[in-house]
Design a protein around this motif. Structure first.
Motif, PDB file in Angstrom:
ATOM      1  N   GLU A 100       0.842  -1.200   0.000  1.00 23.02           N
ATOM      2  CA  GLU A 100       0.000   0.000   0.000  1.00 23.02           C
ATOM      3  C   GLU A 100       0.877   1.249   0.000  1.00 23.02           C
ATOM      4  N   SER A 101       0.447   2.274  -0.738  1.00 22.95           N
ATOM      5  CA  SER A 101       1.214   3.518  -0.801  1.00 22.95           C
ATOM      6  C   SER A 101       1.274   4.174   0.565  1.00 22.95           C
ATOM      7  N   MET A 102       2.376   4.876   0.795  1.00 26.63           N
ATOM      8  CA  MET A 102       2.626   5.444   2.108  1.00 26.63           C
ATOM      9  C   MET A 102       1.724   6.646   2.356  1.00 26.63           C
ATOM     10  N   ARG A 103       1.264   6.775   3.602  1.00 26.98           N
ATOM     11  CA  ARG A 103       0.523   7.937   4.023  1.00 26.98           C
ATOM     12  C   ARG A 103       1.115   8.431   5.330  1.00 26.98           C
ATOM     13  N   SER A 104       1.091   9.744   5.555  1.00 23.53           N
ATOM     14  CA  SER A 104       1.686  10.285   6.760  1.00 23.53           C
ATOM     15  C   SER A 104       0.725  10.248   7.928  1.00 23.53           C
ATOM     16  N   ARG A 105      -0.581  10.106   7.691  1.00 24.78           N
ATOM     17  CA  ARG A 105      -1.553  10.121   8.773  1.00 24.78           C
ATOM     18  C   ARG A 105      -2.808   9.412   8.308  1.00 24.78           C
ATOM     19  N   VAL A 106      -3.417   8.647   9.209  1.00 26.04           N
ATOM     20  CA  VAL A 106      -4.653   7.965   8.889  1.00 26.04           C
ATOM     21  C   VAL A 106      -5.633   8.183  10.027  1.00 26.04           C
ATOM     22  N   GLN A 107      -6.900   8.374   9.673  1.00 26.23           N
ATOM     23  CA  GLN A 107      -7.926   8.645  10.661  1.00 26.23           C
ATOM     24  C   GLN A 107      -9.109   7.735  10.417  1.00 26.23           C
ATOM     25  N   SER A 108      -9.543   7.068  11.459  1.00 26.76           N
ATOM     26  CA  SER A 108     -10.697   6.187  11.321  1.00 26.76           C
ATOM     27  C   SER A 108     -11.968   7.005  11.240  1.00 26.76           C
ATOM     28  N   ALA A 109     -13.059   6.354  10.833  1.00 23.18           N
ATOM     29  CA  ALA A 109     -14.339   7.040  10.738  1.00 23.18           C
ATOM     30  C   ALA A 109     -14.827   7.430  12.118  1.00 23.18           C
ATOM     31  N   PRO A 110     -15.404   8.640  12.257  1.00 21.54           N
ATOM     32  CA  PRO A 110     -15.941   9.046  13.550  1.00 21.54           C
ATOM     33  C   PRO A 110     -17.192   8.254  13.878  1.00 21.54           C
ATOM     34  N   ALA A 111     -17.552   8.270  15.151  1.00 15.20           N
ATOM     35  CA  ALA A 111     -18.709   7.504  15.591  1.00 15.20           C
ATOM     36  C   ALA A 111     -19.990   7.989  14.938  1.00 15.20           C
ATOM     37  N   THR A 112     -20.025   9.239  14.496  1.00 17.17           N
ATOM     38  CA  THR A 112     -21.244   9.790  13.904  1.00 17.17           C
ATOM     39  C   THR A 112     -21.277   9.621  12.390  1.00 17.17           C
ATOM     40  N   GLY A 113     -20.311   8.952  11.846  1.00 20.05           N
ATOM     41  CA  GLY A 113     -20.303   8.740  10.395  1.00 20.05           C
ATOM     42  C   GLY A 113     -19.277   9.617   9.725  1.00 20.05           C
ATOM     43  N   GLY A 114     -19.283   9.681   8.392  1.00 17.46           N
ATOM     44  CA  GLY A 114     -18.316  10.478   7.653  1.00 17.46           C
ATOM     45  C   GLY A 114     -17.875   9.751   6.419  1.00 17.46           C
ATOM     46  N   ALA A 115     -17.027  10.406   5.621  1.00 14.56           N
ATOM     47  CA  ALA A 115     -16.618   9.842   4.342  1.00 14.56           C
ATOM     48  C   ALA A 115     -15.570   8.753   4.501  1.00 14.56           C
ATOM     49  N   THR A 116     -14.835   8.759   5.616  1.00 14.67           N
ATOM     50  CA  THR A 116     -13.784   7.776   5.819  1.00 14.67           C
ATOM     51  C   THR A 116     -14.387   6.391   6.011  1.00 14.67           C
ATOM     52  N   ARG A 117     -13.700   5.375   5.503  1.00 14.79           N
ATOM     53  CA  ARG A 117     -14.183   4.004   5.651  1.00 14.79           C
ATOM     54  C   ARG A 117     -14.118   3.567   7.117  1.00 14.79           C
ATOM     55  N   MET A 118     -15.098   2.784   7.534  1.00 12.95           N
ATOM     56  CA  MET A 118     -15.179   2.344   8.916  1.00 12.95           C
ATOM     57  C   MET A 118     -14.232   1.165   9.153  1.00 12.95           C
ATOM     58  N   PRO A 119     -13.268   1.296  10.071  1.00 14.53           N
ATOM     59  CA  PRO A 119     -12.321   0.205  10.309  1.00 14.53           C
ATOM     60  C   PRO A 119     -12.945  -0.917  11.122  1.00 14.53           C
ATOM     61  N   VAL A 120     -12.639  -2.154  10.730  1.00 16.23           N
ATOM     62  CA  VAL A 120     -13.049  -3.349  11.462  1.00 16.23           C
ATOM     63  C   VAL A 120     -11.807  -4.229  11.610  1.00 16.23           C
ATOM     64  N   VAL A 121     -11.482  -4.606  12.843  1.00  9.23           N
ATOM     65  CA  VAL A 121     -10.317  -5.437  13.109  1.00  9.23           C
ATOM     66  C   VAL A 121     -10.717  -6.908  13.012  1.00  9.23           C
ATOM     67  N   VAL A 122     -10.018  -7.649  12.149  1.00 12.81           N
ATOM     68  CA  VAL A 122     -10.280  -9.078  11.962  1.00 12.81           C
ATOM     69  C   VAL A 122      -9.042  -9.849  12.381  1.00 12.81           C
ATOM     70  N   GLU A 123      -9.154 -10.582  13.471  1.00 14.29           N
ATOM     71  CA  GLU A 123      -8.050 -11.390  13.987  1.00 14.29           C
ATOM     72  C   GLU A 123      -8.249 -12.844  13.565  1.00 14.29           C
ATOM     73  N   LEU A 124      -7.177 -13.471  13.136  1.00 18.30           N
ATOM     74  CA  LEU A 124      -7.201 -14.889  12.792  1.00 18.30           C
ATOM     75  C   LEU A 124      -6.178 -15.624  13.643  1.00 18.30           C
ATOM     76  N   PHE A 125      -6.656 -16.579  14.431  1.00 18.81           N
ATOM     77  CA  PHE A 125      -5.773 -17.431  15.207  1.00 18.81           C
ATOM     78  C   PHE A 125      -5.527 -18.701  14.397  1.00 18.81           C
ATOM     79  N   THR A 126      -4.259 -18.933  14.077  1.00 21.63           N
ATOM     80  CA  THR A 126      -3.898 -19.929  13.088  1.00 21.63           C
ATOM     81  C   THR A 126      -2.580 -20.581  13.459  1.00 21.63           C
ATOM     82  N   SER A 127      -2.165 -21.588  12.671  1.00 21.41           N
ATOM     83  CA  SER A 127      -0.879 -22.246  12.900  1.00 21.41           C
ATOM     84  C   SER A 127      -0.432 -22.941  11.621  1.00 21.41           C
ATOM     85  N   GLU A 128       0.873 -22.922  11.377  1.00 24.64           N
ATOM     86  CA  GLU A 128       1.414 -23.649  10.232  1.00 24.64           C
ATOM     87  C   GLU A 128       1.346 -25.157  10.439  1.00 24.64           C
TER      88      GLU A 128
END
Length: 270
Positions: free
Chosen positions: A20-48
């Motif tokens: 992904e191209s570099m950015r100097s600052r990133v801001q998540s979507a505010p609780a009241t909405g907005g144009a920024t995409r809403m972040p969702v954390v997806v954790e995967l517990f796995t093993s080789e």
């Protein structure tokens, strides 16, 4: 606990090596909405060492790369547990810490069991890690929940081998005064793979999504404050990690309830 699902749905998701191209600052979507995409954390517990895990690894990598859900930013965390290591193959990316984190989820998510591959979405919903349709629906549902705004940026250069970041957390959702809101910093690395020589995946060259390299608690967010947390923090970056493949992730998580209240992700400075 070493229970796992022996059957997994094989998903045709290609793992592509893009940065992904570099950015100097990133801001998540505010609780009241907005144009920024809403972040969702997806954790995967796995093993080789788990034969059911490669399809789940591929699913997570595809979700992070393709970002298939409109107005949602999927933040992928691939956490390799260590309880498979005694069964023929020692996973080089495994950690007892990631196993302990999974056991914490097992205590609060109702299943009481740790297994692989397990996907946990925003800390409050779990599913078998290879269930693509269910994963996308769960992520979409989580994106509609109220979130805390998280702003993450590059601070002044730190010492060699460190990444210095500025972190700002907005107001916490209402009703969160009875649980501690912990602020966590994670470093992930993409582009990693292993030629597995023993165990259930012997002979396979396994490719991975964003593997968690480190995780550290950096503070606590204060309920009722317009800015619940603000500061600068250093994250150690090991010499063998490839900086061009590293990202920093900051998220706010309930200590007891485990729900993730907000998050942001930023490429590490080169």
């Amino acid at each position: 606990m070493k229970a796992f699902f022996a059957a997994a749905v094989i998903l045709g998701v290609s793992v592509l090596a893009t940065v992904e191209s570099m950015r100097s600052r990133v801001q998540s979507a505010p609780a009241t909405g907005g144009a920024t995409r809403m972040p969702v954390v997806v954790e995967l517990f796995t093993s080789e060492g788990c034969s059911s895990c490669p399809p789940a690894d591929a699913l997570l990598a595809g979700l992070a790369l393709q970002q298939p859900i409109e107005n949602v930013e999927i933040i992928a965390l691939e956490e390799h547990v260590d309880y498979w290591n005694e069964l023929g193959w020692v996973d080089p990316f495994s950690s007892r810490g990631w196993s302990a984190r999974q056991y914490q989820y097992a205590e609060v998510l109702g299943n009481g069991n740790a297994y692989t591959p397990q996907m946990v979405v925003d800390g409050h919903a779990e599913l078998v890690g290879s269930q693509g349709r269910k994963a996308r629906q769960t992520i979409a549902d989580s994106a509609r929940m109220e979130k805390t705004q998280v702003t993450l940026g590059h601070a002044n250069a730190g010492k060699p081998g460190e990444e210095r970041l500025s972190v700002k957390i907005g107001q916490l959702p209402a009703g969160k005064q009875h649980d501690t809101a912990e602020v966590w910093l994670v470093i992930t690395e993409t582009g990693l793979h292993s030629a597995v020589k023993r165990g259930e995946n012997a002979g396979e060259d396994l490719h991975h999504a964003a593997i968690v390299r480190s995780i550290q608690k950096i503070g606590e967010a204060k309920a009722g404050e317009e800015t619940s947390f603000m500061g600068e923090v250093n994250a150690a970056v090991q010499g063998e990690w490839k900086r061009e493949n590293l990202k920093a992730v900051v998220f706010v998580q309930e200590k007891k309830g485990r729900r993730i209240l907000g998050a942001a992700e930023l490429p590490v400075a080169r």
